[in-house]
Each structure stands twice: as C-alpha cells, then as structure tokens.
Motif scaffolding. Structure first.
Motif, PDB file in Angstrom:
ATOM      1  N   MET A   1      -5.869   6.109   4.555  1.00 27.97           N
ATOM      2  CA  MET A   1      -6.509   4.873   4.985  1.00 27.97           C
ATOM      3  C   MET A   1      -6.076   4.464   6.394  1.00 27.97           C
ATOM      4  N   GLY A   2      -5.267   5.313   7.035  1.00 28.20           N
ATOM      5  CA  GLY A   2      -4.935   5.055   8.432  1.00 28.20           C
ATOM      6  C   GLY A   2      -3.796   4.071   8.645  1.00 28.20           C
ATOM      7  N   ILE A   3      -2.954   3.863   7.637  1.00 29.91           N
ATOM      8  CA  ILE A   3      -1.795   2.985   7.800  1.00 29.91           C
ATOM      9  C   ILE A   3      -0.655   3.772   8.440  1.00 29.91           C
ATOM     10  N   PRO A   4       0.046   3.192   9.433  1.00 29.93           N
ATOM     11  CA  PRO A   4       1.171   3.911  10.066  1.00 29.93           C
ATOM     12  C   PRO A   4       2.368   3.949   9.139  1.00 29.93           C
TER      13      PRO A   4
ATOM     14  N   CYS B   1     -12.027  18.999   6.400  1.00 32.39           N
ATOM     15  CA  CYS B   1     -12.101  19.257   7.836  1.00 32.39           C
ATOM     16  C   CYS B   1     -12.993  18.217   8.515  1.00 32.39           C
ATOM     17  N   ILE B   2     -14.029  17.773   7.806  1.00 34.06           N
ATOM     18  CA  ILE B   2     -14.924  16.763   8.389  1.00 34.06           C
ATOM     19  C   ILE B   2     -14.256  15.387   8.395  1.00 34.06           C
TER      20      ILE B   2
ATOM     21  N   ALA C   1       0.834  -1.205   0.000  1.00 27.90           N
ATOM     22  CA  ALA C   1       0.000   0.000   0.000  1.00 27.90           C
ATOM     23  C   ALA C   1       0.870   1.257   0.000  1.00 27.90           C
ATOM     24  N   VAL C   2       1.893   1.269   0.847  1.00 30.64           N
ATOM     25  CA  VAL C   2       2.772   2.436   0.928  1.00 30.64           C
ATOM     26  C   VAL C   2       3.488   2.652  -0.407  1.00 30.64           C
ATOM     27  N   GLY C   3       3.913   1.552  -1.040  1.00 32.26           N
ATOM     28  CA  GLY C   3       4.577   1.675  -2.330  1.00 32.26           C
ATOM     29  C   GLY C   3       3.615   2.038  -3.443  1.00 32.26           C
ATOM     30  N   GLY C   4       2.366   1.594  -3.316  1.00 28.13           N
ATOM     31  CA  GLY C   4       1.383   1.854  -4.359  1.00 28.13           C
ATOM     32  C   GLY C   4       0.949   3.293  -4.379  1.00 28.13           C
ATOM     33  N   LYS C   5       0.648   3.869  -3.211  1.00 30.35           N
ATOM     34  CA  LYS C   5       0.198   5.257  -3.146  1.00 30.35           C
ATOM     35  C   LYS C   5       0.350   5.749  -1.706  1.00 30.35           C
ATOM     36  N   PRO C   6       1.471   6.400  -1.426  1.00 28.60           N
ATOM     37  CA  PRO C   6       1.757   6.795  -0.045  1.00 28.60           C
ATOM     38  C   PRO C   6       0.679   7.710   0.553  1.00 28.60           C
ATOM     39  N   GLU C   7       0.157   8.678  -0.244  1.00 30.95           N
ATOM     40  CA  GLU C   7      -0.841   9.611   0.316  1.00 30.95           C
ATOM     41  C   GLU C   7      -2.100   8.836   0.721  1.00 30.95           C
ATOM     42  N   ALA C   8      -2.495   7.894  -0.148  1.00 30.22           N
ATOM     43  CA  ALA C   8      -3.687   7.118   0.159  1.00 30.22           C
ATOM     44  C   ALA C   8      -3.457   6.249   1.388  1.00 30.22           C
ATOM     45  N   ALA C   9      -2.232   5.757   1.559  1.00 31.13           N
ATOM     46  CA  ALA C   9      -1.936   4.936   2.730  1.00 31.13           C
ATOM     47  C   ALA C   9      -2.165   5.738   4.006  1.00 31.13           C
ATOM     48  N   VAL C  10      -1.774   7.025   3.984  1.00 31.58           N
ATOM     49  CA  VAL C  10      -2.036   7.885   5.140  1.00 31.58           C
ATOM     50  C   VAL C  10      -3.539   8.040   5.341  1.00 31.58           C
TER      51      VAL C  10
ATOM     52  N   SER D   1      -7.351  12.987  12.669  1.00 36.46           N
ATOM     53  CA  SER D   1      -6.698  12.285  11.558  1.00 36.46           C
ATOM     54  C   SER D   1      -7.765  11.566  10.741  1.00 36.46           C
ATOM     55  N   PRO D   2      -7.424  11.242   9.487  1.00 35.91           N
ATOM     56  CA  PRO D   2      -8.375  10.480   8.676  1.00 35.91           C
ATOM     57  C   PRO D   2      -8.773   9.171   9.372  1.00 35.91           C
ATOM     58  N   ALA D   3      -7.798   8.560  10.043  1.00 33.27           N
ATOM     59  CA  ALA D   3      -8.105   7.300  10.724  1.00 33.27           C
ATOM     60  C   ALA D   3      -9.148   7.520  11.816  1.00 33.27           C
ATOM     61  N   ALA D   4      -9.019   8.632  12.553  1.00 33.31           N
ATOM     62  CA  ALA D   4      -9.975   8.915  13.625  1.00 33.31           C
ATOM     63  C   ALA D   4     -11.368   9.139  13.050  1.00 33.31           C
ATOM     64  N   ALA D   5     -11.430   9.863  11.924  1.00 32.50           N
ATOM     65  CA  ALA D   5     -12.728  10.122  11.301  1.00 32.50           C
ATOM     66  C   ALA D   5     -13.368   8.814  10.830  1.00 32.50           C
ATOM     67  N   ARG D   6     -12.536   7.951  10.267  1.00 27.78           N
ATOM     68  CA  ARG D   6     -13.080   6.669   9.808  1.00 27.78           C
ATOM     69  C   ARG D   6     -13.597   5.865  10.992  1.00 27.78           C
ATOM     70  N   ARG D   7     -12.833   5.892  12.077  1.00 28.81           N
ATOM     71  CA  ARG D   7     -13.294   5.149  13.259  1.00 28.81           C
ATOM     72  C   ARG D   7     -14.614   5.698  13.756  1.00 28.81           C
ATOM     73  N   ALA D   8     -14.809   7.013  13.601  1.00 32.27           N
ATOM     74  CA  ALA D   8     -16.038   7.634  14.074  1.00 32.27           C
ATOM     75  C   ALA D   8     -17.207   7.363  13.132  1.00 32.27           C
TER      76      ALA D   8
END
Ligand SMILES: Nc1ncnc2c1ncn2[C@@H]1O[C@H](COP(=O)(O)OP(=O)(O)O)[C@@H](O)[C@H]1O
Ligand SMILES: [Mg+2]
Lengths: 351, 254
Positions: A227-230, B54-55, A216-225, B77-84
């Motif tokens: 999608m909540g990937i560390p 922002c949402i 995922a990180v290699g495929g699209k780093p911005e999307a990985a962020v 964070s996007p992750a927090a929003a998804r969790r919500a």
C-alpha cells in the motif's frame, strides 16, 4: 483497535441490509465486548477487593503513592505499547532509562540548567532507541528481540562505566526534583507528566497519519509495503519514541530520587511488557490502545502496593503478576477464536 | 464492447522474467483497453501472477517494457504503480484485519493535511475518509455488517468486496484482480462478479485472473492464455469456443 478511531462514528451511515441477528451472533458479540472491557473490569475488581481488605488502601495519601510509583512504568509502557503494536519488542527500556539518569547526573555536573539536563536525558533515550530501530531495520534482523537484548546489555554497561564505580550519583536540578517528587494539591507532579505523555501519544496515534501507519504495519507488514507505506521508517520511529519514553521515565525517576544510577530500571522491560499485555493489547501486534498500557501499569502498581500493605511476601507479587499475564494471553487467544466465529456467521448470512 | 479503434491504456511488450533457473515469463505481450475485461488464463505455474506482479510494481522486468497510454513507464514499486493509476487486488487481498473498511480504503493514501507537513505527520481527516468510503460502499451495493468494525470480523466475500471496492476508489486506468473468487461460495462470488462488471462500466481496463470458465464467458471481452511463461493464444471467449479455450490452457489438441 477495539473502538474505531476518531470519534466520528455519528457521521458514518448505517449500511443497508441488516437481517435479523441470530442468537449466536449476539452471544459472540457480547463475548467480544466483554473481552474488550475485561482488563478494566479486573482493575476495578482489584481496587474493590483490596479496598475492602485494607482500609488504608483508598486513603488519598496511599492513592497518591500508587500514582507516583506507577508513573515510571506507565510512561515507559506507552512506548513499549507502540513497539508491540508493530509486532516488535523493546527489551532495552530499563537499561536505557538507567543510562539516561546517569547521563542526566553527569550533565548536571557541567550545567545548572534543568532544561539542558532534561534534554540530555531525552537525547540519551532517543539515541539508544535509534540504535535499536536502525540496526533492526537496516541490519535486516528478523526480529527486534536480539538487538534490543544487545542494547540492554550495552546501555547498562555504558551506564556502569561512565558512572565510574558509583551506584548513585547524587544531585538533580530543583525543577527536575519537583517534577519527579513534588506534588500539587496532593496529586504527585509525576502524575501530570504521565498525563502529558498520554496526551501527546494520543494525538500522534489517533490524529496523525503516523499512528494509522503503526496499526497498518502491525496488522499486516507485507500489505503495508504493497500500500506504499514507508514501513522501514515507521519501524525506526517507533523504537526512537520508545527510547524517548524511557528518557521521560528517567527524568521522573531521577527527579524523585534526586540522583542518577546505573542500577535503575532493573526488570523495567518485563514490567512494561507485562503492563501492555495484561492491559489487553495483543502481543501479536496491530491491536490495542494506550488505555491498555495505562490499565496494565496501574494494575501492576496496585498489586505491588496492596501486597505491601497486606504484608504479603514479595515473591507472591511476582506470582500474581505472572498469573494475570497468562490470563491476558488466553483472553487474546479467545478473542481471535471468537472473531473467527463471527466471520463464519457473516458468511452464512442471507444476502 | 471493446472500443474498436481506441489505443490501449496498458500495453506490455515482450515481458521477460526469470527467478534464478525458472524462466517465468518468456516474451509475453498483451494490451488492455478501457471499458474492457481481459481474462488472463493459464494453468498453475503458467506465469499469470508473475506477469501481474510485474505490472503492479512488485517485481521488476528482466526484459521488455510496460506502456501506459502509449508512454513507457517505470514501475519500481507498488506505490509507483498505484500513483500511475494501476490498482491491484492481490490474491491474498492485502487487507488490514485490525482496521475498519474505511481505514483500509485509505491506508497509505490517507486524506490528511496540512500539506506542508511531511506525509506521516499530517493530521487525518477521518470524517472525509469515512464519508467517501461509505459512498463507494453504497454505490457498489456492498453490504457490510458494520462500517466501523475491523475487517477481521467480516466474511471472505465481504473482505473480497472491500478489497475490490478499495481498488475502485483509486483506479484511474487499470484494475488487476488475481483469482478474486477462488475462495468464495456461489453467492459471494456473484457479488464480486457484479463489482467487476461495474469497474468495467466505469471505464477501467480490467485484467481478471480466474480458473472459472463460466466467469470468463460471462464477463471477459477477450482472453489471453499463458502456458509455461509464453502467450499461446488470444480470443473472444464465448459458449462456443469454451472447449477450445480449455485445451489452449492445458496444451492439448482440439
Ligand atoms: N518469487 C518467486 N521466486 C521464484 N520462483 C517464482 C516466484 N514467483 C513465481 N515463481 C515461479 O514462476 C512460475 C510462474 O508462477 P506464477 O506466476 O505464480 O504462476 P500462476 O500464477 O500462473 O499460477 C512458477 O514456476 C513459479 O514457481
Ligand atoms: Mg497465481
């Protein structure tokens, strides 16, 4: 990822509405499939041609030789492959390996325990990898090229410094010597080390969440962020693993030569990068699997071996490997082009 | 249509956002209800994407607040929003070209175990993820050429459908779609509009950003119009007030 992961294709239902395939679609699909197996075909062709040219090539003793000579490149290339999957590069692997062998030789002066000496080499490799990963990510560097170039220089310098003027530091525990130089039923033990590294890497990459994150990180780093990937920790971990692979390579090389040396691993970074690319992984990240790194490593090993048997000038080896790299990169470009074509054909399909 | 007396699942109060000298949002408030499509309209640069980010946790607000089911919620964070329970289909889709649809669906939220291991070290349950993803794809009547091929091999419409379908898997409260049909042909747009109708039917609050007034009239229960970072109007879109809507967007008199 040419083949989708997991080996569970049987459980996936075929989706409805598959209209007649246009001739063009199948031509493009065939092209993509050929590209996917291309490196393996080239490898087989290489074996066949060299086998015909030099009768000694396919003798068990020579094959055993090739396996032993390829082991170090293969092991380190697996780590390099993981780094390249995340759009990175690790230039420090050769120097890292050299430093690890020196650390191992020094450790052997202090302890007789093979386990501790091995642990010292692995820890040394992991430490250099951790520096790479942490400085790259938390130093907010735009690309890992510079930091791994820096650690290449630093690790080599430290290795030369702590080896205190020795170019080789003789002596390794018997178990390590056996691991690097011994063999079982004519098969070099280092081959089994490669198998073990491959098995562990396959489990981590294919079966664990971590492996999915690398892609995922290699495929699209911005999307990985998004999608909540560390992402940061995924990147750091990949450089640590690459360092550990350099440490394993150090164990094999130090074992085979029964010595540590600050001069080991010269240009290993180029060999491993070449192996990954000519094996068929994408330099742009996100694409490729461990098989690619292995195929590429074996190809390099065979080219070296064959040209030696054929008494061809060493310079020609470099030229041959360089040409194959160009071929591999062009294949990657062609693959992207064909995939774009598939997309267009998809959009034109009847609903 | 919109549940008359129900309380909003999402409420934004006096949202304020600056990017240096640019004052992108100036005290915007809006509410979204379950089972309702809210169109967010405005000219380019009006602040639609900023409000949506922002949402969905990409940007933090400089002022104002976001309430989910009446409770003030911090979305760092996007992750927090998804969790919500807020799912977003970004303008660029945020799809991984190198992964299959099922892998895309679950990326970052993999079905894996055992639970006592740290998340990254858990073992994937690929079978379950494939099964669930295939079920969703089928339920939404999305047609894909192959389910085990990377998304790179799929058309713009198919990719959009995958991104929307992914949102439907995890959406529990709010689904935001930022210009989901902008890059699509007629037929592919139709497919995505059907998906949006389905999201609504399943009880989500849908926030739809689009420039296509036909789509707004067809799908939206309410429309909120932004201009230069301010909310300048709110109405029920219909064939009759379509012109009024357009003049609100561009800021001309009716
Ligand atoms: N990350 C950013 N940095 C600086 N300015 C931004 C950023 N994002 C948006 N803006 C500015 O904020 C304003 C609103 O932009 P945006 O929300 O993208 O508008 P819309 O989506 O309605 O077209 C624009 O003037 C834009 O230039
Ligand atoms: Mg926008």
């Amino acid at each position: 990822m040419a083949k989708s992961g997991g080996g569970n294709d049987g459980s996936v239902p075929t989706l409805p509405s598959r209209p007649r395939r246009i001739a063009e679609t199948s031509a493009v699909a065939l092209g993509l499939r050929l590209l996917a197996v291309g490196p393996l075909l080239i490898l087989l062709l290489l074996v066949a041609v060299v086998g015909l040219l030099t009768p000694n090539f396919l003798k068990p003793i020579n094959i055993s030789n090739i396996l032993a000579q390829t082991a170090v490149i293969a092991i380190v290339a697996i780590g390099q492959h993981l780094v390249i999957l995340t759009r990175g590069i690790d230039l420090s692997v050769g120097a890292n390996l050299a430093l690890a062998t020196v650390v191992g030789a020094l450790a052997y002066r202090v302890t007789d325990s093979a386990a501790l000496v091995m642990l010292a080499m692995l820890a040394s490799g992991a430490a250099v990898g951790a520096v790479n990963g942490l400085v790259y990510v938390f130093g907010r560097l735009p690309h890992p090229f510079i930091i791994t170039l820096a650690t290449l220089s630093i690790a080599r310098g430290v290795a030369l410094e702590v080896a205190i003027g020795h170019t080789t530091m003789r002596g390794m525990p018997a178990e390590i010597a056996a691991l690097g130089g011994g063999n079982l039923w004519g098969i070099p033990n280092s081959f089994f080390v490669v198998c073990a590294v491959v098995a562990i890497a396959l489990i981590m990459v294919r079966a664990m969440v971590w492996g999915r994150w690398i892609y995922a990180v290699g495929g699209k780093p911005e999307a990985a962020v998004q999608m909540g990937i560390p992402v940061k920790w995924v990147l750091v971990s990949v450089y640590v693993i690459s360092g550990v692979c350099a440490g394993v390579g150090a164990i094999v090389l130090a074992g085979r030569t029964e010595a540590g040396s600050p001069l080991y691993g010269n240009l290993l970074e180029l060999d491993t990068i070449a192996a990954v690319i000519i094996g068929g992984a994408s330099f742009l990240g996100g694409r490729g699997h461990i098989g690619h790194a292995l195929v590429g490593a074996v190809m390099i090993g065979i080219i070296r071996n064959a040209l030696n048997l054929l008494n061809v000038d060493a310079f020609f080896q470099m030229i041959a490997i360089g040409l194959i790299i160009v071929l591999a990169v062009e294949a990657d470009v062609l693959r992207n082009h064909l995939e774009a074509k598939v997309r267009v054909l998809q959009a034109g399909r009847a609903p | 249509m919109s549940p008359a007396a129900a309380s909003p699942v999402l409420a934004v109060r006096d949202a304020d956002k600056r990017f240096g000298a640019v004052h992108a949002l100036k005290g915007v408030s809006l509410e979204a209800f379950r089972g309702e499509v809210l169109a967010l309209l405005g000219d380019n640069g009006a602040g639609k994407s900023t409000l949506v980010k922002c949402i969905s946790g990409v940007h933090g607000l400089d002022g104002g607040e976001v309430l989910l089911d009446g409770e003030r919620t911090a979305l760092h964070s996007p992750a927090a929003a998804r969790r919500a329970g807020i799912e977003t289909v970004y303008q660029d889709l945020a799809l991984f070209d190198n992964l299959t649809p099922a892998q895309n669906f679950y990326c970052g939220r993999e079905i894996a175990g055992p639970r006592w291991l740290p998340r990254g070290l858990r073992f994937l349950n690929a079978r379950a993820m494939d099964r669930e993803a295939a079920a969703v794809i089928e339920r939404l009547k999305v047609s894909l050429p192959r389910f085990d091929a990377p998304v790179a091999l799929m058309s713009g419409g198919q990719r959009q459908a995958i991104a929307v379908a992914r949102a439907t898997v995890f959406a529990r409260k709010v689904v935001i779609l930022d210009e989901p049909t902008a890059a699509l042909g007629l037929r592919e747009s139709r497919k995505v509009l059907d998906l949006i109708a389905q999201l609504k039917a399943e009880g989500n609050a849908v926030i739809l950003i689009t420039h296509n007034m036909e789509h707004v009239v067809e799908l939206a229960d309410r429309a909120v119009v932004l201009r230069q970072g301010r909310k300048v109007g709110e109405l029920r879109p219909s064939r009759d007030n379509q012109r009024q809507l357009v003049s609100m967007i561009v800021g001309a008199e009716v």
